[in-house]
Write a protein that holds these residues in place. Structure first.
Motif, PDB file in Angstrom:
ATOM      1  N   ALA A  29       0.824  -1.207   0.000  1.00 53.75           N
ATOM      2  CA  ALA A  29       0.000   0.000   0.000  1.00 53.75           C
ATOM      3  C   ALA A  29       0.857   1.255   0.000  1.00 53.75           C
ATOM      4  O   ALA A  29       0.508   2.254  -0.632  1.00 53.75           O
ATOM      5  N   THR A  30       1.992   1.191   0.690  1.00 54.92           N
ATOM      6  CA  THR A  30       2.891   2.342   0.715  1.00 54.92           C
ATOM      7  C   THR A  30       3.488   2.582  -0.660  1.00 54.92           C
ATOM      8  O   THR A  30       3.588   3.723  -1.112  1.00 54.92           O
ATOM      9  N   ARG A  31       3.884   1.524  -1.347  1.00 58.65           N
ATOM     10  CA  ARG A  31       4.537   1.648  -2.655  1.00 58.65           C
ATOM     11  C   ARG A  31       3.577   1.894  -3.805  1.00 58.65           C
ATOM     12  O   ARG A  31       3.878   2.656  -4.722  1.00 58.65           O
ATOM     13  N   TYR A  32       2.420   1.186  -3.796  1.00 58.69           N
ATOM     14  CA  TYR A  32       1.551   1.200  -4.961  1.00 58.69           C
ATOM     15  C   TYR A  32       0.191   1.841  -4.715  1.00 58.69           C
ATOM     16  O   TYR A  32      -0.586   1.977  -5.644  1.00 58.69           O
ATOM     17  N   GLY A  33      -0.127   2.171  -3.471  1.00 56.40           N
ATOM     18  CA  GLY A  33      -1.447   2.691  -3.132  1.00 56.40           C
ATOM     19  C   GLY A  33      -2.354   1.580  -2.627  1.00 56.40           C
ATOM     20  O   GLY A  33      -2.161   0.410  -2.949  1.00 56.40           O
ATOM     21  N   PHE A  34      -3.328   1.954  -1.833  1.00 57.47           N
ATOM     22  CA  PHE A  34      -4.197   0.970  -1.197  1.00 57.47           C
ATOM     23  C   PHE A  34      -4.959   0.143  -2.223  1.00 57.47           C
ATOM     24  O   PHE A  34      -5.053  -1.080  -2.109  1.00 57.47           O
ATOM     25  N   LYS A  35      -5.527   0.787  -3.237  1.00 59.17           N
ATOM     26  CA  LYS A  35      -6.340   0.079  -4.224  1.00 59.17           C
ATOM     27  C   LYS A  35      -5.551  -1.029  -4.919  1.00 59.17           C
ATOM     28  O   LYS A  35      -6.064  -2.130  -5.135  1.00 59.17           O
ATOM     29  N   LYS A  36      -4.297  -0.767  -5.245  1.00 57.43           N
ATOM     30  CA  LYS A  36      -3.485  -1.770  -5.930  1.00 57.43           C
ATOM     31  C   LYS A  36      -2.975  -2.856  -4.977  1.00 57.43           C
ATOM     32  O   LYS A  36      -2.428  -3.858  -5.430  1.00 57.43           O
ATOM     33  N   SER A  37      -3.153  -2.669  -3.666  1.00 54.57           N
ATOM     34  CA  SER A  37      -2.744  -3.702  -2.718  1.00 54.57           C
ATOM     35  C   SER A  37      -3.852  -4.719  -2.457  1.00 54.57           C
ATOM     36  O   SER A  37      -3.603  -5.763  -1.863  1.00 54.57           O
ATOM     37  N   ILE A  38      -5.065  -4.445  -2.921  1.00 54.51           N
ATOM     38  CA  ILE A  38      -6.209  -5.336  -2.679  1.00 54.51           C
ATOM     39  C   ILE A  38      -6.001  -6.739  -3.273  1.00 54.51           C
ATOM     40  O   ILE A  38      -6.331  -7.727  -2.614  1.00 54.51           O
ATOM     41  N   PRO A  39      -5.449  -6.905  -4.482  1.00 55.84           N
ATOM     42  CA  PRO A  39      -5.250  -8.275  -4.980  1.00 55.84           C
ATOM     43  C   PRO A  39      -4.366  -9.124  -4.058  1.00 55.84           C
ATOM     44  O   PRO A  39      -4.650 -10.301  -3.837  1.00 55.84           O
ATOM     45  N   PHE A  40      -3.314  -8.535  -3.509  1.00 54.18           N
ATOM     46  CA  PHE A  40      -2.472  -9.274  -2.566  1.00 54.18           C
ATOM     47  C   PHE A  40      -3.296  -9.687  -1.347  1.00 54.18           C
ATOM     48  O   PHE A  40      -3.254 -10.836  -0.915  1.00 54.18           O
ATOM     49  N   ASN A  41      -4.061  -8.746  -0.784  1.00 52.76           N
ATOM     50  CA  ASN A  41      -4.870  -9.028   0.404  1.00 52.76           C
ATOM     51  C   ASN A  41      -5.923 -10.097   0.122  1.00 52.76           C
ATOM     52  O   ASN A  41      -6.211 -10.932   0.979  1.00 52.76           O
ATOM     53  N   SER A 100      11.366  -7.774  -0.416  1.00 53.93           N
ATOM     54  CA  SER A 100      11.982  -7.649  -1.736  1.00 53.93           C
ATOM     55  C   SER A 100      10.943  -7.803  -2.829  1.00 53.93           C
ATOM     56  O   SER A 100      10.147  -8.717  -2.798  1.00 53.93           O
ATOM     57  N   ARG A 101      10.946  -6.909  -3.767  1.00 53.41           N
ATOM     58  CA  ARG A 101      10.183  -6.940  -5.011  1.00 53.41           C
ATOM     59  C   ARG A 101       8.863  -7.691  -4.952  1.00 53.41           C
ATOM     60  O   ARG A 101       8.690  -8.739  -5.555  1.00 53.41           O
ATOM     61  N   ASN A 102       7.921  -7.153  -4.267  1.00 52.94           N
ATOM     62  CA  ASN A 102       6.583  -7.742  -4.227  1.00 52.94           C
ATOM     63  C   ASN A 102       5.834  -7.335  -5.484  1.00 52.94           C
ATOM     64  O   ASN A 102       5.690  -6.183  -5.781  1.00 52.94           O
ATOM     65  N   THR A 103       5.374  -8.315  -6.230  1.00 56.62           N
ATOM     66  CA  THR A 103       4.683  -8.010  -7.476  1.00 56.62           C
ATOM     67  C   THR A 103       3.235  -7.611  -7.239  1.00 56.62           C
ATOM     68  O   THR A 103       2.543  -7.234  -8.179  1.00 56.62           O
ATOM     69  N   ASN A 104       2.769  -7.698  -6.005  1.00 54.34           N
ATOM     70  CA  ASN A 104       1.426  -7.239  -5.647  1.00 54.34           C
ATOM     71  C   ASN A 104       0.350  -7.981  -6.425  1.00 54.34           C
ATOM     72  O   ASN A 104      -0.574  -7.392  -6.928  1.00 54.34           O
ATOM     73  N   LYS A 105       0.448  -9.268  -6.530  1.00 60.49           N
ATOM     74  CA  LYS A 105      -0.517 -10.066  -7.262  1.00 60.49           C
ATOM     75  C   LYS A 105      -1.258 -11.007  -6.313  1.00 60.49           C
ATOM     76  O   LYS A 105      -0.758 -11.400  -5.272  1.00 60.49           O
ATOM     77  N   TYR A 106      -2.442 -11.370  -6.747  1.00 62.77           N
ATOM     78  CA  TYR A 106      -3.277 -12.294  -6.004  1.00 62.77           C
ATOM     79  C   TYR A 106      -2.538 -13.601  -5.713  1.00 62.77           C
ATOM     80  O   TYR A 106      -2.550 -14.092  -4.581  1.00 62.77           O
ATOM     81  N   ILE A 107      -1.898 -14.174  -6.702  1.00 62.88           N
ATOM     82  CA  ILE A 107      -1.200 -15.458  -6.546  1.00 62.88           C
ATOM     83  C   ILE A 107      -0.093 -15.366  -5.499  1.00 62.88           C
ATOM     84  O   ILE A 107       0.109 -16.292  -4.710  1.00 62.88           O
TER      85      ILE A 107
END
Length: 194
Positions: A29-41, A100-107
């Protein structure tokens, strides 16, 4: 029926304290914004649901095959909770720089659950100490899995939304926060025998 205050305090402390899921949610959320962190969550939610369901089925099978295992699992669960209390009391605040390098993806969020020792031990402890000794039907275990997975999702979202606030607060008040969390965990462990 399980001790509800002990169950709730254990779930809240374990779910909302720093761990791989929360730190990565905060970092995303810090790097990409909250909305783009939702797939990871959402991936964390799905992975937790799978882990909790498997733990529930495994625990019910063990309880049915070996009824005396309940006391052993209770002692092991209490020992783990006390160890977690000790580690919480002595822990230092984590930094999101370690991620390290979190791609912020659901998988990524889903797969993390299968290598996350805190999550796996949390699932085993919660299911074996608070759920299966009282409930053994598949729909109820599935309901607990959904509830606990949703709690993890909410925790990740909170860490994402308020990560910088939590991080500053924990660093500033680390001893007080750790002491409160550790005492709640000790209460959860002791209440397993009440």
């Amino acid at each position: 029926m399980p001790n509800i205050p002990a169950f709730i305090s254990y779930v809240m402390v374990t779910t909302f304290t720093p761990g791989p899921n929360n730190i990565m949610a905060m970092s995303n959320a810090t790097r990409y914004g909250f909305k783009k962190s939702i797939p990871f969550n959402t991936g964390v939610f799905t992975g937790f649901f799978i882990i909790f369901t498997l733990c529930g089925l495994f625990s019910v099978t063990l309880f049915n095959l070996i009824p005396s295992i309940q006391s052993i699992m209770t002692y092991l669960g209490a020992a783990y909770i006390l160890w977690l209390a000790w580690k919480t009391y002595n822990s230092k605040p984590n930094s999101d720089e370690d991620n390290s390098r979190n791609t912020n993806k659901y998988i990524w969020g889903l797969l993390l659950q299968f290598v996350n020792p805190k999550g796996i031990i949390y699932a085993i402890t919660t299911v074996s100490a608070f759920v299966v000794p009282y409930y053994k039907s598949a729909p109820i275990i599935t309901g607990f899995a959904l509830l606990l997975s949703f709690t993890a999702f909410v925790s990740n979202c909170c860490w994402g939304l308020f990560g910088s606030i939590f991080q500053r607060f924990i660093v500033k008040n680390v001893r007080m926060v750790n002491t409160i969390m550790a005492l709640l965990l000790v209460y959860s462990a002791v209440s397993l025998f009440l």
